[in-house]
Design an enzyme around this catalytic site. Structure first.
Site, PDB file in Angstrom:
ATOM      1  N   ASP A   1       0.821  -1.200   0.000  1.00 38.57           N
ATOM      2  CA  ASP A   1       0.000   0.000   0.000  1.00 38.57           C
ATOM      3  C   ASP A   1       0.863   1.261   0.000  1.00 38.57           C
ATOM      4  OD1 ASP A   1      -2.817   1.081   0.330  1.00 38.57           O
ATOM      5  OD2 ASP A   1      -1.736   2.125   1.926  1.00 38.57           O
TER       6      ASP A   1
ATOM      7  N   GLY B   1      -3.158   5.303  -1.859  1.00 33.27           N
ATOM      8  CA  GLY B   1      -2.830   4.938  -3.234  1.00 33.27           C
ATOM      9  C   GLY B   1      -4.024   4.608  -4.092  1.00 33.27           C
ATOM     10  N   LEU B   2      -4.840   3.637  -3.631  1.00 35.35           N
ATOM     11  CA  LEU B   2      -5.985   3.205  -4.438  1.00 35.35           C
ATOM     12  C   LEU B   2      -7.011   4.320  -4.545  1.00 35.35           C
ATOM     13  CD1 LEU B   2      -7.081  -0.450  -3.780  1.00 35.35           C
ATOM     14  CD2 LEU B   2      -6.520   0.671  -5.936  1.00 35.35           C
TER      15      LEU B   2
END
Lengths: 385, 527
Positions: free
Chosen positions: B290, B425-426
């Site tokens: 992550d 991040g996502l």
């Protein structure tokens, strides 16, 4: 006055004070600054006056929207006798037509912080145009909403025109002269009042518009000065008074019979004590004030109980000792003392909040009482058992 | 004369107050006017202290100035000595009193007081808070330890002497004080760390120490200089006079904590132990997938020297950020900050002018700011996420929970508090995917409750152009196609894209910015 700027001429302590003591000033950041005196300014290597001119020119270049610049004297600038009135004169010449420069002392070798407002307003008086037109002049800062409300009420009473000092725009200073009647919104504006009286204005004496009673007396004093009939005044004020008392009632229940100690901080102590004793049923243990201007506070003194314990001036250790001995239910004090007293089990209310909150007028009386009831309510509400 | 609004440091007498308020049994008589009593609330409000700082102000007024202020000073000293009966009395003056030259220190020395008196000379017009704190701590230690000074020529005590004396080695922790960043929790964390190494914490000072404790300092094998801003001069003096070695690695971050342990073990003759960093989750969190999105994030750092240097090391080595600016307001430690910046190929910014720091921040266009409360304000104005890593403090920087910066747990705290202001991040991709949905239109408040930056908030090009008196609009024009494309870009990166595109266009002499120019610029700047 969003177009005014206050430049303190002082030491690092001044800048540190503004940022620490007035966390709230973050929101007023564009209106304050400090010109910090360095060793060179003191040693005479740099001419402090030339340096000040340079700093002001820098500031005005960066902030072209400034219309009025207050040079604020500090303890060190007073002690080294830096003449800020001469400096203001000189800077007025240099920046003529763009900005007006005035000066006053905000020095911490005087009595207390609210004196600063008095001094700043006094500095504006010489710039006010002369006029003999009859008018009511409200003197002292008020929250915008409260000011609007007061203007509406004066209109209903049939009093007008009404002007304010300070005005919203620093360049739109009201006129003053023999036709002007002064009504103070704050009890700490003695110098300003005297300066305006010297210009021919007449002071309306009254208690201050804190609480229902104070506000009613304040409006009545103005109405009388303008020859408004008592019947009309009553018809305007009556609904406000009734509503204000109703709003007070729940807080009166929380405050009644509780013992109050006012430590000296803001010079509003007498008016607050009067409100809390007469309208909220509190018992006054001691009313301290940093400085007692009897000329402006006589009407408040008359409303206080005859045997009230008054103290003038600041001696923190002795005052704390009296607080501990009398163990009051509520202490009104400055921010530096609040947590230590709370830790000793004594409930407190910061006085600084009273300077920044809309508390004036009949309509705010309930809110004003709530400010004092809240700490007591909170103490009652918390439990960690 | 210097124009300012905010100052990173207060005047030097506030530094002296920090030492007095940190300790037990010390009282400070400060020759100062009423206005200076504001300083109480630094301790009672920001630190939420449950007592007033142990300070008696003489509170002279304008009307006293013609008269005998010296008599007022003497009266205040006598009252304070009687009322508080401290084990040691500090006597000094603030900026205004310095000008009237009553010399309260000398007056106190002549009063035959029953306790040691330390006269503080802290020049208010040339020095600042941290210097004042360091000088006060040093003068106090010097005064209290004078009777114990070893005769000249005596050989230095051996830091391994504990081995013969049948006890654990002991060290002092010097430097933690009130209004320092997370000192309270750092002391607890370092105590645990030392205990695990088999080392006893002897004296912690000034935080929580009494004058009696200061007298016990020489009994330890070494001094740990936890905060050089406060303890450097004292550690040097103890090294010179008592031959006590100083451990100067500050254990903030995994690498620095490892180094700190090794330095101590070597100095005290302890067996090196296996790496302790396994106790921290931070290295794994940083390696975990992550965290990939942290790679190369541009970080701007400005703090006191201790925290700035530590942050630069953690950011560049342990989190994989790119440090794009490093600086400090601590002039006394400027050399160390410059060295740290040089290692990263940067020139350190040493300044106490927050506007200069804000300008450098805008210029560096970082994605994260690590700074003081001042940088928090600047970053907010520029619409950049920020974590506070150093004094000057706000009340919210003194949290109720345990939140050290030092040691293994400190590294965990740092990971959380630096990473949380960033977008995950996502999340970044998802927002890109759904950017046309209503949640992401202009002016929508994010769940973090912060408004998107204003369109011109972070636009150094516009600012620079204004400063030069050049109207940027005359040089560059956004064509409708370019404008349309720009408006499709999510608001939180739009400022950056606009800036990049404009500088790309400017460099190439392109006046009309179409959608194609925008995409060319995007390709050019993509990393």
């Amino acid at each position: 006055m969003p177009d005014a700027f206050f430049l303190v001429v002082g030491s690092r302590t001044c800048a540190h004070l503004i940022q620490s003591a007035a966390g709230v000033m973050i929101f007023a950041e564009p209106r304050f600054g400090t010109a910090i005196l360095g060793e060179r300014d003191l040693a005479g290597l740099a001419d402090a006056n030339e340096e000040l001119d340079r700093v002001v020119a820098d500031l005005l270049q960066r902030r072209p929207e400034i219309r009025t610049l207050f040079l604020v004297g500090s303890c060190p600038s007073e002690v080294i006798k830096l003449d800020l009135s001469k400096a203001a004169e000189r800077l007025n010449q240099q920046h003529r037509g763009r900005v007006q420069v005035v000066n006053y002392s905000g020095s911490g070798i005087e009595t207390t912080f609210t004196q600063g407002e008095d001094q700043a307003l006094t500095a504006l008086v010489p710039l006010m145009p002369q006029s003999t037109t009859p008018q009511l002049l409200l003197v002292g800062t008020l929250a915008d909403g409260v000011e609007e409300r007061f203007l509406t009420l004066f209109e209903r009473l049939g009093i007008g025109p009404v002007a304010s000092l300070p005005p919203r725009r620093s360049t739109e200073l009201p006129a003053v002269g023999p036709g002007t009647k002064l009504l103070l919104t704050q009890p700490f504006l003695g110098q300003t009042a005297r300066a305006l009286q010297a210009k021919g204005a007449e002071l309306i004496s009254s208690p201050y518009p804190l609480g229902v009673e104070g506000s009613e007396l304040w409006f009545r004093a103005a109405a009388r000065a303008f020859g408004i009939s008592d019947e009309h005044t009553t018809s305007v004020l009556e609904p406000l008074v009734t509503r204000g008392r109703a709003a007070l009632e729940p807080h009166r229940k929380a405050l009644e019979g509780k013992r109050l100690f006012l430590l000296p901080d803001s010079q509003m102590e007498l008016a607050l004590g009067r409100f809390l004793q007469r309208e909220c049923g509190m018992e006054l243990v001691e009313v301290g004030t940093p400085y007692l201007d009897r000329a402006l506070q006589q009407e408040e003194l008359d409303l206080l109980p005859a045997d009230v314990q008054l103290s003038e001036g600041q001696n923190v250790e002795e005052q704390l000792q009296r607080v501990r001995q009398s163990h009051p239910d509520l202490v009104v004090c400055g921010m530096g003392l609040a947590n230590p007293l709370e830790a000793e089990g004594i409930t407190t209310k910061w006085s600084i909040e009273l300077v920044f909150s809309p508390i004036h007028g009949c309509d705010q009386a309930g809110d004003l009482a709530e400010l004092f009831a809240r700490p007591l309510r909170r103490r009652g509400a918390l439990t960690f058992a | 004369m210097e124009l300012t609004l905010w100052t990173y440091e207060g005047p030097p007498h506030v530094g002296a107050m920090r030492i007095a308020a940190s300790m037990q049994g010390v009282h400070y008589v400060l020759h100062a006017p009423q206005g200076d009593t504001y300083a109480d609330l630094l301790f009672t409000m920001i630190e939420r202290r449950d007592q007033r700082p142990p300070v008696t102000y003489t509170t002279f007024q304008a009307r006293d100035l013609g008269g005998d202020t010296a008599e007022l000073v003497k009266r205040s000293i006598r009252d304070a000595a009687d009322r508080f009966q401290p084990q040691a009395l500090l006597v000094g003056e603030s900026c205004t009193a310095e000008l009237i030259q009553d010399q309260p220190g000398a007056l106190a020395q002549g009063m035959n007081l029953p306790m040691p008196v330390v006269s503080l000379e802290l020049p208010a017009y040339s020095k600042k808070e941290n210097w004042g704190a360091a000088e006060t701590f040093y003068q106090l230690i010097r005064t209290l330890l004078k009777p114990q000074l070893p005769p000249a020529g005596l050989s230095k005590p051996d830091p391994k002497r504990w081995q013969e004396q049948g006890r654990r080695p002991r060290v002092n922790l010097l430097g933690p004080s009130l209004l320092g960043f997370r000192c309270r929790d750092d002391v607890r964390e370092v105590r645990v760390l030392l205990d695990e190494l088999g080392i006893d914490t002897h004296v912690v000072a000034p935080l929580g120490a009494s004058p009696e404790d200061l007298r016990r300092i020489p009994q330890a094998e070494a001094n740990i200089c936890l905060y050089p801003e406060v303890a450097d001069s004292s550690c040097r003096w103890l090294e010179r006079q008592f031959g006590m070695p100083t451990v100067s690695t500050v254990p903030i971050g995994i690498g620095a904590t490892e180094m700190f342990c090794r330095e101590l073990q070597e100095l005290l003759g302890l067996e090196p132990t296996s790496q302790g960093s396994g106790q921290s989750r931070m290295p794994w969190y940083s390696r975990s997938v992550d965290s990939t999105y942290l790679t190369g994030k541009r970080v701007f750092i400005f703090a006191d020297a201790t925290h700035a240097i530590a942050a630069a090391r953690i950011a560049s080595r342990e989190l994989g950020f790119e440090v794009v600016g490093l600086g400090s307001y601590s002039r006394e430690q400027a050399r160390a900050v410059r060295a740290a910046a040089e290692e990263l190929g940067l020139a350190a910014l040493i300044s106490d002018n927050y506007l200069e720091v804000e300008a450098a921040m805008a210029e560096a266009a970082p994605e994260l700011v690590l700074g003081t409360q001042m940088e928090r304000h600047s970053a907010k104005r520029l619409g950049i996420p920020c974590a506070v890593i150093s004094s000057p403090l706000h009340v919210q920087d003194v949290p109720a929970r345990y939140a050290p910066q030092m040691g293994w747990e400190g590294a965990n705290v740092i990971f959380d508090s630096w990473v949380h202001p960033l977008m995950m991040g996502l999340e970044e991709h998802l927002i890109g995917m759904f950017r046309h949905d209503f949640e992401f239109v202009d002016g929508h408040m994010s769940h973090k409750g912060e408004k998107p930056p204003g369109p011109e908030a972070a636009d150094p090009i516009t600012l620079a152009a204004e400063a030069n008196g050049v109207d940027e609009a005359e040089l560059l024009r956004w064509a409708p196609s370019g404008q349309a494309e720009l408006s499709r870009i999510p608001f939180f990166v739009r400022g950056k894209v606009k800036r990049n595109t404009e500088s790309y266009a400017q460099e190439r002499g392109i006046i009309n910015i179409t959608d194609e120019v925008l995409y060319e610029a995007k390709a050019h700047f993509s990393r």
